[in-house]
Design a protein around this motif. Structure first.
Motif, PDB file in Angstrom:
ATOM      1  N   GLU A  71       5.201  14.998 104.841  1.00  0.00           N
ATOM      2  CA  GLU A  71       6.968  14.871 104.456  1.00  0.00           C
ATOM      3  C   GLU A  71       7.879  14.769 105.215  1.00  0.00           C
ATOM      4  O   GLU A  71       8.556  13.997 105.424  1.00  0.00           O
ATOM      5  N   HIS A 268      14.862  13.042  90.679  1.00  0.00           N
ATOM      6  CA  HIS A 268      14.612  11.549  92.524  1.00  0.00           C
ATOM      7  C   HIS A 268      15.929  12.583  92.812  1.00  0.00           C
ATOM      8  O   HIS A 268      16.934  13.140  92.245  1.00  0.00           O
ATOM      9  N   ARG A 291       7.730   0.889  99.868  1.00  0.00           N
ATOM     10  CA  ARG A 291       8.245   0.345  98.830  1.00  0.00           C
ATOM     11  C   ARG A 291       9.721   0.411  98.274  1.00  0.00           C
ATOM     12  O   ARG A 291      10.084   1.622  98.514  1.00  0.00           O
ATOM     13  N   HIS A 311      15.308   2.933  96.214  1.00  0.00           N
ATOM     14  CA  HIS A 311      14.649   3.675  95.675  1.00  0.00           C
ATOM     15  C   HIS A 311      13.326   3.401  96.564  1.00  0.00           C
ATOM     16  O   HIS A 311      12.795   1.787  96.463  1.00  0.00           O
ATOM     17  N   THR A 312      12.481   4.134  97.001  1.00  0.00           N
ATOM     18  CA  THR A 312      11.634   4.716  97.669  1.00  0.00           C
ATOM     19  C   THR A 312      10.361   5.755  97.447  1.00  0.00           C
ATOM     20  O   THR A 312      11.093   6.221  96.244  1.00  0.00           O
ATOM     21  N   GLN A 313       9.236   5.297  98.070  1.00  0.00           N
ATOM     22  CA  GLN A 313       8.632   6.780  97.502  1.00  0.00           C
ATOM     23  C   GLN A 313       7.913   7.546  99.024  1.00  0.00           C
ATOM     24  O   GLN A 313       7.801   7.347  99.990  1.00  0.00           O
ATOM     25  N   THR A 314       8.089   8.714  98.865  1.00  0.00           N
ATOM     26  CA  THR A 314       7.560   9.301  99.782  1.00  0.00           C
ATOM     27  C   THR A 314       6.531   9.483  99.647  1.00  0.00           C
ATOM     28  O   THR A 314       5.698   9.421  98.977  1.00  0.00           O
ATOM     29  N   GLY A 317       4.890  11.252  96.949  1.00  0.00           N
ATOM     30  CA  GLY A 317       4.912  10.787  95.990  1.00  0.00           C
ATOM     31  C   GLY A 317       5.846  10.775  95.937  1.00  0.00           C
ATOM     32  O   GLY A 317       6.448  10.775  93.988  1.00  0.00           O
ATOM     33  N   TYR A 318       7.188  11.864  95.820  1.00  0.00           N
ATOM     34  CA  TYR A 318       9.020  11.685  95.359  1.00  0.00           C
ATOM     35  C   TYR A 318       9.437  10.304  96.085  1.00  0.00           C
ATOM     36  O   TYR A 318       9.720   9.608  96.629  1.00  0.00           O
ATOM     37  N   ASN A 319      10.211  10.434  94.248  1.00  0.00           N
ATOM     38  CA  ASN A 319      11.064   9.840  94.076  1.00  0.00           C
ATOM     39  C   ASN A 319      12.100   9.902  95.380  1.00  0.00           C
ATOM     40  O   ASN A 319      13.064  10.512  94.547  1.00  0.00           O
ATOM     41  N   GLN A 321      15.974   8.445  96.726  1.00  0.00           N
ATOM     42  CA  GLN A 321      17.261   7.261  96.577  1.00  0.00           C
ATOM     43  C   GLN A 321      17.470   7.126  97.675  1.00  0.00           C
ATOM     44  O   GLN A 321      18.420   8.178  98.308  1.00  0.00           O
TER      45      GLN A 321
END
Length: 344
Positions: A71, A268, A291, A311-314, A317-319, A321
């Motif tokens: 992360e 998020h 994404r 928005h993307t994803q870490t 799986g965290y959202n 922005q």
């Protein structure tokens, strides 16, 4: 490292339209139903007497994640954050020179959540440890002291949704003036974007009763409301950033007492970056096989929207922005989703 082939304009337009519709239905449901019984904007009694405090800084945001190193490496490459301390169990990073991110290892990941926000801290003024402790107790809280013996003083309390809220004298902020360059054990997932995180655009705070949560923070920490839309209220965290508190409305018909099952969560967080280029930011994210989802909040096309973000994803799986908002444009989101009251 492999790169995606560019998408066609038609595909991009379809994705943007679908995304805008999803975003519009997901937040600010009272934008075009302002004043209806289901969007009651009547005030509620204050949670307690105002403390008179001012929020002067973001001390930290704490996430619990499955893999702190992965992360941290992601945020370093995408958002320009720098590591101040690093271990397999915990990574502490500087968010520019104005905030701290803490990634703690999740002891036993659940079936759904691999990354959750567990708490946050803010510095306040005026500060007198004894007075602050007394003020917290008078308002029904149980403060727990957390001091480092080197001048940093703070208290932990629980807010109305169970979050760990730490209020402090802000002495941690001086440490960020020293270079942070601790090496991570995880490799960079891709080349750096070169972006810098310049603003806490907003927390997306899901509350059991957003009116009660708004009252808590307005009266405790001096946060300033922008407007009550009927399903949410955006607050200004002093000169630090903003938060959108949304969830159950106890004054509206059909009030959901558990906030839709998401109460007490920050699903998020949006950060403003620099430099911003609407097409360029998207291209850089896609080039790294991330994404990308458009969010203009009110459904407008991103190039003409008042508020622009993706928005993307870490890795956990965290959202995340990413927006173009800064301190000087902080009200763009509030303007974009301001309720349409109609013309008389």
């Amino acid at each position: 490292m492999s790169f995606r082939a560019p998408r066609t304009l038609a595909v991009l337009s379809a994705v943007a339209m679908t995304t805008a519709a999803v975003a519009l239905s997901a937040q600010g449901r009272c934008i075009r139903a302002y004043g209806t019984p289901a969007c009651n904007t009547d005030p509620i009694p204050p949670a307690f007497a105002k403390t008179g405090w001012r929020t002067t800084g973001l001390d930290h945001i704490t996430w619990r994640v499955v893999d702190p190193q992965a992360e941290a490496a992601f945020y370093a490459a995408v958002m320009g954050w720098r590591s101040r301390s690093s271990s397999d169990a915990k990574v502490v990073m500087d968010i520019g020179d104005w905030g701290t991110a803490v990634f703690e290892k999740m002891p036993a990941p659940g079936p759904a959540a691999r990354a959750v926000v567990t708490g946050y801290g803010f510095s306040i003024e005026p500060w007198n440890a004894k007075t602050v402790e007394q003020d917290l107790k008078r308002r029904g809280m149980t403060p727990v002291a957390d001091n480092d013996g080197k001048g940093f003083e703070s208290f932990h309390v629980k807010d109305v949704d169970g979050f760990d809220l730490q209020v402090s004298n802000g002495r941690n902020q001086s440490a960020r003036q020293k270079p942070a360059s601790v090496k991570l054990t995880a490799s960079a997932p891709f080349e750096s974007t070169g972006w810098q995180t310049v603003w806490l655009d907003h927390f997306s705070f899901n509350a059991k009763n957003y009116k009660a949560s708004v009252s808590f923070y307005v009266n405790l920490l001096g946060w300033g409301p922008t407007y009550d839309e009927g399903s949410q209220n955006e607050l200004m965290i002093g000169e630090v950033g903003d938060t959108i508190i949304r969830g159950g409305n106890a004054l509206a018909p059909g009030f959901n007492p558990d906030g839709g099952g998401r109460a007490g969560s920050i699903d998020h967080i949006s950060f403003g970056i620099s430099p911003w280029d609407t097409d360029g930011v998207r291209a850089e994210l896609e080039k790294r096989n991330l994404r990308v989802t458009v969010d203009t909040s009110d459904g407008a096309e991103i190039h003409v929207a008042q508020f622009k973000s993706y928005h993307t994803q870490t890795p956990n799986g965290y959202n995340l922005q990413i927006s173009y908002n800064t301190h000087d444009t902080r009200l763009n989101l509030a303007i974009a989703v301001n309720p349409r009251r109609g013309v008389k």
